[in-house]
Scaffold this active site. Sequence first.
Site, short mmCIF file in Angstrom:
data_model
loop_
_atom_site.label_atom_id
_atom_site.label_comp_id
_atom_site.label_asym_id
_atom_site.label_seq_id
_atom_site.Cartn_x
_atom_site.Cartn_y
_atom_site.Cartn_z
N LEU A 84 0.83 -1.21 0.00
CA LEU A 84 0.00 0.00 0.00
C LEU A 84 0.86 1.25 0.00
O LEU A 84 1.93 1.26 0.61
CB LEU A 84 -0.86 0.03 1.27
N GLU A 117 -10.09 0.72 7.82
CA GLU A 117 -9.75 -0.46 8.63
C GLU A 117 -8.43 -0.27 9.35
O GLU A 117 -7.42 0.00 8.70
CB GLU A 117 -9.66 -1.68 7.70
N LYS A 119 -4.90 -0.70 10.69
CA LYS A 119 -3.84 -1.51 10.05
C LYS A 119 -3.04 -2.21 11.14
O LYS A 119 -2.23 -1.59 11.81
CB LYS A 119 -2.95 -0.60 9.20
N ARG A 140 3.37 -13.86 2.63
CA ARG A 140 3.38 -12.88 1.55
C ARG A 140 4.59 -13.07 0.64
O ARG A 140 4.50 -12.94 -0.57
CB ARG A 140 3.39 -11.46 2.14
N LYS A 285 -9.96 1.98 1.88
CA LYS A 285 -10.18 1.32 0.59
C LYS A 285 -11.45 1.86 -0.03
O LYS A 285 -12.48 1.93 0.67
CB LYS A 285 -10.36 -0.19 0.80
S1 IVH Z 1 -5.28 -4.67 2.24
C1 IVH Z 1 -4.16 -4.26 -1.84
N1 IVH Z 1 -6.19 -4.29 4.63
O1 IVH Z 1 -0.74 -3.75 5.25
C2 IVH Z 1 -4.38 -4.08 -0.43
N2 IVH Z 1 -3.84 -4.63 4.38
O2 IVH Z 1 1.15 -2.43 3.10
C3 IVH Z 1 -3.29 -4.62 0.44
N3 IVH Z 1 -2.57 -4.64 6.47
O3 IVH Z 1 0.84 -6.40 3.61
C4 IVH Z 1 -3.75 -5.26 1.66
N4 IVH Z 1 -4.30 -4.31 7.80
O4 IVH Z 1 -0.03 -6.84 5.91
C5 IVH Z 1 -5.09 -4.51 3.89
N5 IVH Z 1 -7.16 -3.98 6.68
C6 IVH Z 1 -6.08 -4.20 5.96
C7 IVH Z 1 -4.78 -4.33 6.53
C8 IVH Z 1 -3.67 -4.54 5.69
C9 IVH Z 1 -2.98 -4.52 7.74
C10 IVH Z 1 -1.17 -4.83 6.03
C11 IVH Z 1 -0.93 -6.05 5.21
C12 IVH Z 1 -0.25 -5.59 3.95
C13 IVH Z 1 0.19 -4.21 4.31
C14 IVH Z 1 0.14 -3.31 3.10
#
Ligand code: IVH
Length: 676
Positions: A84, A117, A119, A140, A285
């Site tokens: 992200l 959400e 993180k 990952r 998102k």
């Molecule tokens: S979505 C395409 N949702 O953040 C979207 N990621 O830098 C990518 N993470 O590797 C993931 N909470 O480990 C998403 N609610 C959440 C998240 C989340 C933590 C972490 C995840 C990912 C990193 C992205």
Amino acid sequence: MDKKEIKKLYNSKVNLLKKYNENYFDKNKSIVSDKEYDEIKKEVLDLEKNFSYLVSKYSPSQIVGFKPSKNFKKSLHKIPMLSLGNAFSEEDLINFEKRIKNYLSLKNDFKISYSAEPKIDGISASLTFKNGQFHKGLSRGDGKEGEDITENLKTIKDIPKKISHKDFPEEIDIRGEVFIQNSDFKSLNEKFANPRNAASGSLRQKNPEETKKIPLNFIAYTFGYESGLKVNNQFDFLKKLSEWGFKTNPLNKLTIGIKNLIKNYNEIEKKRANLDFDIDGIVYKVNDFATQRRLGNVANAPRWAIAHKFSSNKAVSKILDIEIQIGRTGALTPVAKIKPINIGGVIVSNATLHNEDEINRKDIRVGDTAVIERAGDVIPHILSVDKQKRLKNSKKFIFPKNCPSCGSETIKEFNIVTKKVDAVRRCSSEGYYCDKISIEKLKHFVSKEAFNIDGFGKKIVENFWKLKLIKYPQDIFNLDFSKIETLDGWGKLSVQNLKYSIDQKKNISLERFIYSLGIRHIGLENAKLLSKHFVSFSELKNLSKKTNYEDLLNIDGIGETQVNSIKSFFSNEANKRVLNELEKVLLIKDANLISDDGLLKNKTFLVTGTLDGISRAEVKSLIEENSGKTISSVSKKLNFLIIGEKPTKKKVDYAKQLEIKVIDQAEFLKMLNKTS
Ligand code: IVH
């Protein structure tokens, strides 16, 4: 100690670390205490800092994060696990939304709904379910390929092993975060630095019985590949996840508009210290899946999501010195060397000062007591200095007017886009003339997103450079391996490995190749655009014969800044030589168009005027996704001219004269079986 003795000492310490690592990662055995391990690691790093000739591929400076364990099979993710982009301020969020609205051609006052959400700072995992059965779980890894940690994941109580809900998709990769609760972490006997390391260490145990001992949790938040998912937006998906038996974050919230995102961010930040899990920000998102699909990805992050990071930790320390670093593009970056200090669990000894203006504005001087901030993964920076504590004899810092590496004059350029003089001062020399710039160019050339040569890291570039083994990129492919074999820290086997890694990378895509050249303002995304435009290396190389570069402006996404930079790169004699030499040793693959039998196969398009609700960039993606091609001017090669509002009359007239089909937006969408 003389040089030989220092090297001996260094090698013995590196070998110790190597032994400890092998035991820890491959045999799952700790044969030394964490404290002792950290001390030896620090000694090795200190030695390298003080004696730049020391280098070893087993040094902790060369091994990033965990070494992939030999215990786990690798497996490809059907859909890559993306990362992200980060936002740190309201302004960053406003820009994020602006980019989305521009891309989708939405009006400014359009309200976008986001799923916000928290993180969690853990380890992400992707769980494949087939016919309701937990089938396989991957880490990952590098995003494309992960480690098969199925057995370990099976020990996590939050992961359902069988789901029999009627609406659960036939196949789906459920993705989420594995983590340890802070309260559980405190009662663990193991010596991990923080909950995240504990979760990661535990997940990578060879023996699932060991994993089982550590109370891991799993929170689900997204999906990868799916077949049979009947949900239209993220928030409904989160609801479904909990119906299916997954845990989701209770603080997830559906939110509209930036103002409300900020409000939610502030509320959660207040709660942060009392939560039983570590969070380092909030992920936003775009809620609607169809909109997410339209937005797609830039490089390896989605356009439709961003991580809003919490502000960091701060600490006070002393500025010992101000060094000037020279980057690949000649930028002179001042870096403060500070008395090492622990900020939020990380020892910080360098802080960026950004540029000359920043030093002047904050009047930062050597000897000052300063507040240093470390936010997320970004380089720490100096927030302010305490002028009260300043000694009487302190002197204002004078920024060098000549490049500290090659002595060339340093200049501040005029930015044609912002119509302002740049804040950054640059070495005015021609690329390879300045040693520091050359070294940085080489580091970029071998870096992960460029040639990505295994075992050829920054330290090796510096070392080989000093030994005069490399100066230009082509030298990497013409190395004298017999000479390397005689160097300290190298042996027959390591040289063989290096040779193998280099040979493997001789075959490269045009896109990566363009990125590797390190042309200023040409990052991954622009390299992709150029590669699609030129298709082959020979077409790209023709740029060096050009006198007028203006037609490059027709490539969607390429602006004046990029064109100027391309022009100065391709008219530079040293660069031309590099291109000629690289051509001799590499196999540069043509850019392959996304698919070659889509609805628009063999058809070429050009857009003139503004379309309704769809931007140029999106039309271009749509055409290319359906095997069509966009071209930059009206010619006999053009099949369709798409006209929007206020088209260029000249283009339309000329197209009609050439008997080219002129169509409007609706007709175009009909070709794609779309109505709006
Ligand atoms: S979505 C395409 N949702 O953040 C979207 N990621 O830098 C990518 N993470 O590797 C993931 N909470 O480990 C998403 N609610 C959440 C998240 C989340 C933590 C972490 C995840 C990912 C990193 C992205």
